[in-house]
Scaffold this motif. Structure first.
Motif, PDB file in Angstrom:
ATOM      1  N   ARG A  36       0.845  -1.196   0.000  1.00 27.10           N
ATOM      2  CA  ARG A  36       0.000   0.000   0.000  1.00 27.10           C
ATOM      3  C   ARG A  36       0.881   1.247   0.000  1.00 27.10           C
ATOM      4  O   ARG A  36       1.041   1.895   1.034  1.00 27.10           O
ATOM      5  CB  ARG A  36      -0.934  -0.003   1.204  1.00 27.10           C
ATOM      6  N   PRO A  37       1.483   1.586  -1.147  1.00 29.40           N
ATOM      7  CA  PRO A  37       2.295   2.809  -1.181  1.00 29.40           C
ATOM      8  C   PRO A  37       1.428   4.016  -0.871  1.00 29.40           C
ATOM      9  O   PRO A  37       0.301   4.135  -1.345  1.00 29.40           O
ATOM     10  CB  PRO A  37       2.829   2.841  -2.620  1.00 29.40           C
ATOM     11  N   ARG A  38       1.945   4.915  -0.036  1.00 31.92           N
ATOM     12  CA  ARG A  38       1.162   6.071   0.370  1.00 31.92           C
ATOM     13  C   ARG A  38       2.105   7.168   0.833  1.00 31.92           C
ATOM     14  O   ARG A  38       3.311   6.986   0.893  1.00 31.92           O
ATOM     15  CB  ARG A  38       0.189   5.693   1.502  1.00 31.92           C
ATOM     16  N   ALA A  39       1.500   8.319   1.110  1.00 28.01           N
ATOM     17  CA  ALA A  39       2.240   9.450   1.677  1.00 28.01           C
ATOM     18  C   ALA A  39       3.296   9.988   0.729  1.00 28.01           C
ATOM     19  O   ALA A  39       4.328  10.493   1.168  1.00 28.01           O
ATOM     20  CB  ALA A  39       2.862   9.067   3.021  1.00 28.01           C
ATOM     21  N   GLY A  40       3.046   9.895  -0.584  1.00 27.90           N
ATOM     22  CA  GLY A  40       3.993  10.467  -1.532  1.00 27.90           C
ATOM     23  C   GLY A  40       5.331   9.758  -1.477  1.00 27.90           C
ATOM     24  O   GLY A  40       5.410   8.531  -1.533  1.00 27.90           O
ATOM     25  N   ILE A  41       6.408  10.543  -1.340  1.00 27.32           N
ATOM     26  CA  ILE A  41       7.745   9.948  -1.334  1.00 27.32           C
ATOM     27  C   ILE A  41       8.143   9.414   0.036  1.00 27.32           C
ATOM     28  O   ILE A  41       9.248   8.894   0.203  1.00 27.32           O
ATOM     29  CB  ILE A  41       8.802  10.952  -1.836  1.00 27.32           C
ATOM     30  N   LEU A  42       7.270   9.516   1.031  1.00 27.39           N
ATOM     31  CA  LEU A  42       7.576   8.928   2.334  1.00 27.39           C
ATOM     32  C   LEU A  42       7.505   7.402   2.289  1.00 27.39           C
ATOM     33  O   LEU A  42       8.260   6.724   2.973  1.00 27.39           O
ATOM     34  CB  LEU A  42       6.606   9.445   3.404  1.00 27.39           C
ATOM     35  N   ARG A  43       6.592   6.856   1.517  1.00 31.08           N
ATOM     36  CA  ARG A  43       6.475   5.405   1.414  1.00 31.08           C
ATOM     37  C   ARG A  43       6.154   5.053  -0.023  1.00 31.08           C
ATOM     38  O   ARG A  43       5.009   4.840  -0.402  1.00 31.08           O
ATOM     39  CB  ARG A  43       5.407   4.864   2.366  1.00 31.08           C
ATOM     40  N   GLY A  44       7.206   5.014  -0.838  1.00 31.22           N
ATOM     41  CA  GLY A  44       7.041   4.731  -2.249  1.00 31.22           C
ATOM     42  C   GLY A  44       7.634   3.387  -2.622  1.00 31.22           C
ATOM     43  O   GLY A  44       8.214   2.681  -1.799  1.00 31.22           O
ATOM     44  N   ARG A  45       7.499   3.041  -3.878  1.00 31.82           N
ATOM     45  CA  ARG A  45       8.049   1.786  -4.375  1.00 31.82           C
ATOM     46  C   ARG A  45       9.485   1.937  -4.851  1.00 31.82           C
ATOM     47  O   ARG A  45      10.186   0.945  -5.032  1.00 31.82           O
ATOM     48  CB  ARG A  45       7.168   1.254  -5.506  1.00 31.82           C
ATOM     49  N   GLU A  46       9.899   3.159  -5.101  1.00 32.06           N
ATOM     50  CA  GLU A  46      11.308   3.419  -5.339  1.00 32.06           C
ATOM     51  C   GLU A  46      11.692   4.655  -4.546  1.00 32.06           C
ATOM     52  O   GLU A  46      10.887   5.567  -4.350  1.00 32.06           O
ATOM     53  CB  GLU A  46      11.612   3.585  -6.833  1.00 32.06           C
ATOM     54  N   PHE A  47      12.917   4.662  -4.052  1.00 30.69           N
ATOM     55  CA  PHE A  47      13.358   5.761  -3.197  1.00 30.69           C
ATOM     56  C   PHE A  47      14.877   5.845  -3.244  1.00 30.69           C
ATOM     57  O   PHE A  47      15.569   4.852  -3.523  1.00 30.69           O
ATOM     58  CB  PHE A  47      12.880   5.554  -1.756  1.00 30.69           C
ATOM     59  N   LEU A  48      15.388   7.031  -2.988  1.00 29.31           N
ATOM     60  CA  LEU A  48      16.829   7.245  -3.006  1.00 29.31           C
ATOM     61  C   LEU A  48      17.382   7.023  -1.608  1.00 29.31           C
ATOM     62  O   LEU A  48      16.885   7.588  -0.632  1.00 29.31           O
ATOM     63  CB  LEU A  48      17.163   8.657  -3.481  1.00 29.31           C
ATOM     64  N   MET A  49      18.413   6.209  -1.532  1.00 31.17           N
ATOM     65  CA  MET A  49      18.972   5.824  -0.238  1.00 31.17           C
ATOM     66  C   MET A  49      20.488   5.878  -0.287  1.00 31.17           C
ATOM     67  O   MET A  49      21.105   5.586  -1.312  1.00 31.17           O
ATOM     68  CB  MET A  49      18.509   4.404   0.109  1.00 31.17           C
ATOM     69  N   LYS A  50      21.073   6.304   0.823  1.00 31.07           N
ATOM     70  CA  LYS A  50      22.514   6.139   1.024  1.00 31.07           C
ATOM     71  C   LYS A  50      22.697   4.908   1.886  1.00 31.07           C
ATOM     72  O   LYS A  50      22.179   4.835   2.992  1.00 31.07           O
ATOM     73  CB  LYS A  50      23.101   7.365   1.726  1.00 31.07           C
ATOM     74  N   ASP A  51      23.397   3.908   1.371  1.00 31.67           N
ATOM     75  CA  ASP A  51      23.722   2.764   2.212  1.00 31.67           C
ATOM     76  C   ASP A  51      25.223   2.583   2.234  1.00 31.67           C
ATOM     77  O   ASP A  51      25.895   2.616   1.204  1.00 31.67           O
ATOM     78  CB  ASP A  51      22.995   1.491   1.772  1.00 31.67           C
ATOM     79  N   SER A  52      25.759   2.445   3.442  1.00 29.85           N
ATOM     80  CA  SER A  52      27.195   2.257   3.614  1.00 29.85           C
ATOM     81  C   SER A  52      27.447   1.013   4.454  1.00 29.85           C
ATOM     82  O   SER A  52      26.583   0.566   5.216  1.00 29.85           O
ATOM     83  CB  SER A  52      27.838   3.483   4.267  1.00 29.85           C
ATOM     84  N   TYR A  53      28.654   0.476   4.312  1.00 27.41           N
ATOM     85  CA  TYR A  53      29.011  -0.780   4.960  1.00 27.41           C
ATOM     86  C   TYR A  53      30.456  -0.698   5.421  1.00 27.41           C
ATOM     87  O   TYR A  53      31.345  -0.305   4.657  1.00 27.41           O
ATOM     88  CB  TYR A  53      28.817  -1.963   3.996  1.00 27.41           C
ATOM     89  N   SER A  54      30.670  -1.043   6.669  1.00 30.42           N
ATOM     90  CA  SER A  54      32.027  -1.086   7.209  1.00 30.42           C
ATOM     91  C   SER A  54      32.467  -2.538   7.309  1.00 30.42           C
ATOM     92  O   SER A  54      31.669  -3.424   7.610  1.00 30.42           O
ATOM     93  CB  SER A  54      32.081  -0.411   8.580  1.00 30.42           C
ATOM     94  N   PHE A  55      33.741  -2.768   7.052  1.00 34.10           N
ATOM     95  CA  PHE A  55      34.335  -4.097   7.139  1.00 34.10           C
ATOM     96  C   PHE A  55      35.560  -4.007   8.057  1.00 34.10           C
ATOM     97  O   PHE A  55      36.487  -3.236   7.790  1.00 34.10           O
ATOM     98  CB  PHE A  55      34.753  -4.608   5.765  1.00 34.10           C
ATOM     99  N   ASP A  56      35.522  -4.782   9.135  1.00 34.39           N
ATOM    100  CA  ASP A  56      36.613  -4.789  10.105  1.00 34.39           C
ATOM    101  C   ASP A  56      36.966  -6.227  10.458  1.00 34.39           C
ATOM    102  O   ASP A  56      36.151  -7.150  10.280  1.00 34.39           O
ATOM    103  CB  ASP A  56      36.199  -4.048  11.373  1.00 34.39           C
ATOM    104  N   LEU A  57      38.164  -6.408  10.998  1.00 38.55           N
ATOM    105  CA  LEU A  57      38.585  -7.748  11.378  1.00 38.55           C
ATOM    106  C   LEU A  57      38.244  -8.082  12.825  1.00 38.55           C
ATOM    107  O   LEU A  57      38.285  -9.247  13.215  1.00 38.55           O
ATOM    108  CB  LEU A  57      40.090  -7.909  11.145  1.00 38.55           C
TER     109      LEU A  57
END
Length: 612
Positions: free
Chosen positions: A146-167
């Motif tokens: 149920r996509p709603r609220a405009g760009i607050l809950r859409g089917r596509e969205f812009l995201m920054k995702d980052s990942y750290s790798f440590d030993l």
């Protein structure tokens, strides 16, 4: 830079869109920032895209400052890595699945842990390569029911995702803290009012998990605070009840309770009968609400052929999704509370849950409105109970036949609990784990940070040689920010009845200039002002539209929401320009001092030359 409204691709609206419920949705569409293409899918128009890029830049600056290195994975991804972590199955219907012309399975990326883990595995093999932090800013895809609220809950969205790798785990702790600090700087820079909340890890897995929630009465997330304790309601742990000897309790008695189908009616009946529980008058908290719930595990995927591990060997596959594995369970919660489906599903993840229907009751010979734990046990249905339902606690519960209840039903004597579960709603006044009283607020999720640990690196057998020549598995952290969602949050938190009020850091333009006075001299003053502002490095929106009345210009300026509106109007006859602080006061400033005043208000650190 100067943008002239006479050539800007923009059309403002005076009426709210019919499908809009949230303020951000209404205003971003009306002000010409976004345009609906399909449910949950929006075009970013020039104003919206410019604001979005500003937020991207802030996120990028803070990520680079903590040593993050930017890359960009494709959004179209192969199935195999997601099979390795079982998320091809666990994501269920939220995943966009497709096949290419050779019948190879593909998906549109909802998140990219698998891609980052395999990239590091393939490229790094020595302890000397670590630690490393990688990130991307990219469009994600999730098939919201149920996509709603405009760009607050859409089917596509812009995201920054980052990942750290440590030993080491200590390295992960440090990377997690760096991201946590960076997120606070990002949200502080754009002026978002937010809270940092303990959270559940869900399908992501891992240990430590925190959410950054923008405080908003329209938010879909609920969080609690109590002193130094703040948590998403899904992560709140209930204080367990006190155990006692169940054999010391009086025997349970069945009573006829005509018309007592609701908790309130049951409490009223009990008190009229003079019934007491643990020596006190009966309240709703002394009754036991028995709720029948259907739990569904993600549908299994049957495949006739092995999936190729490289693009050149696709093979033919017959990929069919089977029926979800479902189970009926009974939930026991105190009668003064309802079931919180979000809390329930967070506990059951990746399974989903829904209330049972009349057919489910009939199939097991259960009576709606009078269901109790003894009836569940007789039907062979597993019993899950709230932490308050502990051994020795006494309850009034359904007797499993119409118009009858049992008084003094004791846990551990009259019924047994299979498992304790967090499914009851949390209320104002509950006690937090730190012993203080909870208060409830609402918010919108902006970011989520996780200590994933070794779930993904182990899934891909990513081993590294340490300084002693031994093989070790790197540990990961995952850190996401909804960049497009940030824009909607800013609109939710910064508006009035006239339109948007952008903070300077996120506004597509810092200054909106319009000429309202007639005559060539006033027009020339407007031209000089926008040129001078542009020369000082500011982005300026210039309303130079011919044959548009001052009233329409003012309404559009307020709707579009730039931080400062400079009006060459009636006051120009006295050599002054009206400077409106959007959502604040209005100043009269001389033409010679106007640029310096604007720079002062915006906090620009520049040497300003008077206008000539």
């Amino acid at each position: 830079m100067i943008t002239r409204m006479s050539t800007l691709f923009l059309r403002t609206l005076r009426e709210d869109p019919a499908d809009a419920e949230f303020v951000s949705h209404k205003l971003l569409v009306r002000a010409g920032y976004i345009r609906r293409v399909a449910p949950g899918i929006y075009t970013w128009l020039p104003l919206g895209l410019k604001a979005l890029r500003r937020l991207e830049s802030i996120v990028r600056e803070e990520m680079d400052a903590i040593g993050g290195q930017e890359l960009l994975f494709p959004a179209l991804l192969p199935r195999e890595p997601y099979d390795a972590t079982n998320r091809w199955r666990e994501y269920g219907d939220n995943l966009f699945r497709l096949q290419d012309r050779k019948n190879a399975d593909l998906l549109l990326g909802p998140t990219h842990e698998e891609m980052f883990a395999t990239a590091v595995k393939d490229m790094f093999g020595s302890y000397k390569d670590f630690p490393v932090t990688l990130y991307q800013i990219q469009t994600k895809y999730r098939d919201e029911e149920r996509p709603r609220a405009g760009i607050l809950r859409g089917r596509e969205f812009l995201m920054k995702d980052s990942y750290s790798f440590d030993l080491t785990d200590e390295g992960l702790d440090a990377a997690y803290q760096r991201h946590r600090d960076a997120y606070q700087r990002i949200f502080d820079r754009v002026g978002i009012d937010y809270a940092i909340c303990q959270a559940t890890s869900g399908a992501m897995g891992g240990s430590a998990s925190e959410e950054f929630l923008a405080i908003s009465p329209s938010g879909e997330d609920t969080f609690v605070s109590a002193g130094d304790y703040t948590a998403n309601v899904e992560a709140v742990t209930t204080q367990p009840g006190a155990e006692s000897d169940p054999l010391a309790r009086p025997a349970a008695e069945e009573h006829e309770t005509p018309g007592a189908e609701t908790i309130d009616a049951l409490v009223e009946w009990a008190n009229k009968q003079g019934i007491r529980i643990a020596e006190h008058e009966v309240t709703a908290a002394d009754t036991l609400k028995t709720v029948l719930v259907k739990i569904q595990q993600p549908a299994p995927v049957a495949t006739d052929a092995s999936h190729a591990s490289d693009a050149g060997d696709t093979g033919d596959t017959d990929d069919t999704r089977g029926e979800p594995e479902s189970e009926l369970v009974g939930l026991l919660i105190p009668g003064d509370r309802g079931v919180d489906m979000k809390r329930l599903e967070a506990t059951l993840e990746p399974a989903t849950a829904e209330l049972a229907d009349a057919k489910d009751f009939a199939a097991h010979g259960l009576v709606r409105g009078y269901l109790g734990p003894r009836g569940l046990a007789s039907a062979g249905i597993r019993i899950l109970a709230d932490p308050r339902v502990v051994r020795g606690t006494s309850w009034i519960a359904g007797a499993d036949k119409k118009d009858h209840h049992v008084v003094g039903l004791v846990a551990g004597r009259d019924f047994e609990v299979s498992e304790t579960i967090e499914a009851a709603e949390v209320k104002d006044g509950d006690i937090a784990p730190n012993g203080e009283v909870l208060s409830i607020q609402r918010g919108i999720e902006l970011g989520h940070i996780f200590q994933l640990g070794r779930k993904y690196t182990e899934a891909f057998k990513a081993t590294i040689l340490d300084e002693n020549g031994k093989q070790v598995v790197p540990t990961m952290g995952s850190y996401g920010i909804g960049v497009s969602r940030m824009l909607a949050v800013l609109a939710e938190q910064n508006h009035d009845d006239k339109g948007l009020i952008w903070p300077a850091a996120a506004a597509p333009y810092q200054v909106h200039v319009t000429v309202a006075a007639k005559g060539e001299e006033a027009q020339q003053a407007g031209d000089r002002l926008v040129t001078s502002l542009s020369d000082h490095g500011m982005d300026v929106l210039y309303d130079d539209r011919p044959k548009v009345s001052p009233g329409v210009r003012f309404k559009d300026a307020e709707l579009l929401g730039m931080p400062l509106i400079a009006v060459v109007g009636r006051a120009y006859a006295e050599g002054k320009i009206e400077l409106r602080i959007r959502g604040g006061e209005t100043l009269q400033v001389t033409e010679e001092e106007i640029v310096a005043k604007i720079i002062e208000l915006l906090g620009h650190d520049r040497q300003v030359q008077p206008m000539v």
